[in-house]
Design a protein around this motif. Structure first.
Motif, short mmCIF file in Angstrom:
data_model
loop_
_atom_site.label_atom_id
_atom_site.label_comp_id
_atom_site.label_asym_id
_atom_site.label_seq_id
_atom_site.Cartn_x
_atom_site.Cartn_y
_atom_site.Cartn_z
N SER A 1 1.45 -9.21 -2.34
CA SER A 1 1.34 -10.19 -3.58
C SER A 1 1.19 -11.44 -3.06
O SER A 1 0.22 -12.32 -3.52
CB SER A 1 2.74 -10.35 -4.02
OG SER A 1 3.22 -9.29 -4.67
N LEU B 1 3.36 -19.15 -8.29
CA LEU B 1 2.65 -18.22 -7.74
C LEU B 1 2.85 -18.01 -6.40
O LEU B 1 3.16 -19.12 -5.56
CB LEU B 1 1.05 -18.64 -8.03
CG LEU B 1 0.33 -19.57 -7.40
CD1 LEU B 1 -0.98 -19.44 -7.28
CD2 LEU B 1 0.71 -20.82 -8.11
N ARG C 1 -2.45 -15.87 -11.43
CA ARG C 1 -1.01 -15.86 -10.86
C ARG C 1 -0.46 -14.71 -10.43
O ARG C 1 -0.14 -13.68 -11.14
CB ARG C 1 0.09 -16.41 -11.94
CG ARG C 1 -0.35 -18.09 -12.10
CD ARG C 1 0.44 -18.69 -13.22
NE ARG C 1 0.29 -17.98 -14.49
CZ ARG C 1 1.13 -17.20 -15.30
NH1 ARG C 1 2.22 -17.02 -14.60
NH2 ARG C 1 1.02 -16.75 -16.35
N ASN D 1 2.90 -12.97 -8.59
CA ASN D 1 4.47 -13.07 -8.11
C ASN D 1 5.00 -11.83 -7.78
O ASN D 1 4.59 -10.63 -8.39
CB ASN D 1 5.13 -13.86 -8.89
CG ASN D 1 4.83 -15.45 -9.20
OD1 ASN D 1 4.90 -16.12 -8.03
ND2 ASN D 1 4.15 -15.84 -9.94
N SER E 1 -2.09 -13.63 -3.92
CA SER E 1 -1.93 -15.04 -4.26
C SER E 1 -2.80 -16.01 -3.69
O SER E 1 -3.24 -16.86 -4.32
CB SER E 1 -0.40 -15.45 -4.26
OG SER E 1 -0.24 -16.80 -4.49
N LEU F 1 7.89 -14.99 -16.14
CA LEU F 1 6.77 -15.11 -15.16
C LEU F 1 5.58 -14.85 -15.39
O LEU F 1 4.41 -15.33 -14.99
CB LEU F 1 7.00 -14.19 -13.77
CG LEU F 1 8.20 -14.51 -12.74
CD1 LEU F 1 8.46 -13.60 -11.92
CD2 LEU F 1 8.14 -15.90 -12.27
N ALA G 1 5.30 -16.29 -5.17
CA ALA G 1 6.80 -16.45 -4.91
C ALA G 1 7.36 -14.76 -4.89
O ALA G 1 6.86 -14.05 -5.38
CB ALA G 1 7.26 -17.25 -5.67
N ASP G 2 8.34 -14.90 -4.50
CA ASP G 2 9.13 -13.38 -4.45
C ASP G 2 10.75 -13.75 -4.85
O ASP G 2 11.45 -14.59 -4.31
CB ASP G 2 9.30 -12.75 -3.05
CG ASP G 2 10.18 -11.62 -3.04
OD1 ASP G 2 10.56 -11.02 -4.17
OD2 ASP G 2 10.57 -11.15 -1.84
#
Length: 262
Positions: free
Chosen positions: A163, A248, A176, A178, A167, A239, A250-251
């Motif tokens: 991811s 974007l 995007r 995520n 990104s 999201l 991000a976890d």
């Protein structure tokens, strides 16, 4: 809040039950035309999705077929949710590193990592054209590898890293990407009589109901309860929306406070 999702198109993998089904239902409720993909298309999925397709997403051919069907059905893809994962509880061996054979490693990586690689690769040209969104469903196991079957946590950690790579590469092009990382979720994986939770309970020598009741304490869940599929779906839906346009790479952990580190 208007999430500005009406008229968008989405592909949700592993949508036959649990988290995937809840995501398909939540997106559909916001006006998204959802193609739900699953090995077994359930009546609930047929009721929730605009279109469905039966496919084995642990194979390149199955993953590609899902995207080709969605492009044929919709003409383009705005949202891709790579949710398929886990594994067949009946085929998983519980044990340490030396107990697990090559076949289990391959099965877990094909389903939990490579399914997302294959599906994303096929869908990205359309998603990039539409400046859409990809949400990968990982797990807190990517941060706490001792909690899951050997191979599962490692595959989810790789998915989370994927991811971030996507990104970085495609974020400047308007895509995007995520990650959502749930903890224990009240799906059939844990609550089902033939699911992973039942198998762990049996291996531990306790009843299934007793095992489920003890999970919040054993996993250190601060909220005192496990997460429900609908709660994960609500996060994914946000999201995927235009309200999250600058989020974007991000976890997002949704685990009731199981993970104690930042």
């Amino acid at each position: 809040m208007d999430l500005e999702l009406t008229g968008k198109t989405a592909v949700v993998t592993g949508a036959g039950r649990g988290i995937g089904l809840a995501i398909a239902q939540a997106l559909s409720a916001e006006g998204v035309r959802v193609l739900g993909a699953a090995r077994n298309v359930t009546p609930d999925l047929k009721a929730a999705a605009y279109a469905t397709v039966s496919a084995d997403l642990s194979t390149p051919e199955g993953a590609t077929a899902v995207v080709e069907t969605s492009l044929s059905e919709f003409g383009g893809i705005d949202i891709l949710v790579n949710n398929v994962g886990g594994g067949d509880a009946g085929e998983l061996t519980l044990g340490g590193f030396l107990d697990i054979d090559n076949q289990q490693w391959r099965k877990l990586f094909d389903l939990n990592l490579f399914s997302a690689v294959w599906t994303t690769r096929a869908a990205l040209p359309s998603i990039r054209e539409r400046r859409g969104a990809i949400i990968n469903i990982s797990s807190i196991n990517s941060r706490l590898p001792a909690l899951g079957p050997t191979g599962y946590s490692e595959a989810k950690a790789a998915l989370t890293a994927l991811s971030k790579r996507l990104s970085e590469e495609f974020g400047p092009q308007g895509v995007r990407v995520n990650t959502v990382s749930p903890g224990v979720v009240g799906s059939s994986l844990w609550r089902g009589a033939d699911g992973f939770g039942a198998k762990v309970a049996a291996a531990s020598g306790v009843g299934h109901d007793e095992f489920l009741a003890a999970i919040p304490e054993q996993f250190g869940i601060s909220s005192g309860r496990i997460t429900e599929p609908e709660e994960v779906a609500a996060l994914v839906t946000f999201l995927a929306s235009e309200k999250a346009v600058n989020i974007l790479g991000a976890d997002f952990v949704i685990d009731g406070g199981s993970v104690k580190t930042s």
